[in-house]
Motif scaffolding. Sequence first.
Motif, short mmCIF file in Angstrom:
data_model
loop_
_atom_site.label_atom_id
_atom_site.label_comp_id
_atom_site.label_asym_id
_atom_site.label_seq_id
_atom_site.Cartn_x
_atom_site.Cartn_y
_atom_site.Cartn_z
N SER A 4 -40.61 39.52 6.66
CA SER A 4 -39.25 39.91 6.29
C SER A 4 -38.35 38.67 6.26
N ILE A 5 -37.71 38.44 5.13
CA ILE A 5 -36.85 37.28 4.95
C ILE A 5 -35.41 37.76 4.80
N PRO A 6 -34.52 37.31 5.66
CA PRO A 6 -33.13 37.77 5.60
C PRO A 6 -32.42 37.28 4.35
N LYS A 7 -31.38 38.00 3.95
CA LYS A 7 -30.62 37.61 2.77
C LYS A 7 -29.74 36.39 3.02
N THR A 8 -29.34 36.21 4.28
CA THR A 8 -28.54 35.03 4.61
C THR A 8 -29.21 34.25 5.73
N MET A 9 -28.81 33.00 5.84
CA MET A 9 -29.37 32.11 6.87
C MET A 9 -28.27 31.23 7.42
N ARG A 10 -28.49 30.70 8.61
CA ARG A 10 -27.58 29.71 9.17
C ARG A 10 -27.92 28.34 8.59
#
Length: 362
Positions: A4-10
Amino acid sequence: MAISIPKTMRSLCIRRFGTPSKWEIADLPTPKITRGDEVLVKVHAAAINPTDIGAARGKYWPAFNVPLPYKIGYDLAGTVVERGSEVTKFNVGDEVFCCLPFKDRGKYGTGAVSEYALLAETLVVSKPRNLNFMEAASIPMVALTALQMLDKVPGGVQGKTVFIPAGLSGVGSAAVQMAKNSYGAEKVITTVSTRKIPMIDGLMSKGVVDESIDYTKVNPAKMIPDNSIDVMIDSIGATFSSLALLKNGGMIVACAGPPSSGRNLRNISTDVPFLIEKILDFVNGIVRWWVGRYQVKFDTVLMKSNGTELERIKTWVEEGKLRPVVGKVLKFADLEGIKEECGRIMKGRGGVGKVVIDIIAD
């Protein structure tokens, strides 16, 4: 099993060009694969280079249309979490390291100090098996710069005397090891401060540096005899003060100080305006003429990310010819610590080796 890859990242970034005091960690869109030959990497560790700080200050803005917010960082090590349909070298879960390109096929590749990074398969290399993520992240840009500088020397440096100032800096520490262990230099001379002299053999193995000069106590130009150096690898802008040290027909290769040519800049990105390219070519030509008055050849390098060359570097690392020199490791969440350390780098206050940021908290 799909990851699962998030839509946003830091991501460590800057919304307006400025010094490290203006940097922030922001939530930005996670890059997406749009081509069959791309890989998405979950970043475990990233390194900071002086180039990162210069770019964030807008140093390259006149030559490039740099987008904002500008994501900081080129060097990283991590694991592949997604791959394009044409990728054959890597599988999900593979451990890799790489140097992001400044610009690749219309996409700005910077942003290593982020939770995820996207780049072409050709630029990605399997992580050296004898390094952890922190060590691996410290290597790509400085080692690629050193390699590309050493490769500029006609006939190579084998059997020659090579002067490499700042031997425990990022590029310097890679260049001294590669000059002796990989390229066969006969004698390597470097400069360091008093407190760093005892560190040289421990950090880079005994015998890599043949002569260390404490630049805080004596001018290196007074210690090294005139006309005794075959090649100088200059990463600190010491070209003009060192010309007399070179033998007739000697060679200086620089990645700092005198400006690089417009041709070299265009090799990094085709965005370079024609006028700026020609101005840089003109200034670079004057420098070559001036250096040539001393019967010395001169060339410059602007590092370009290259997976084939990074494979060579990986081999030298695994053979023990090149050791990473990690100076300080900071946690990604420690924004104030990152700002402070990068402020030190910006002011040229000598640390040791590379500053590495631990992206994934323990």
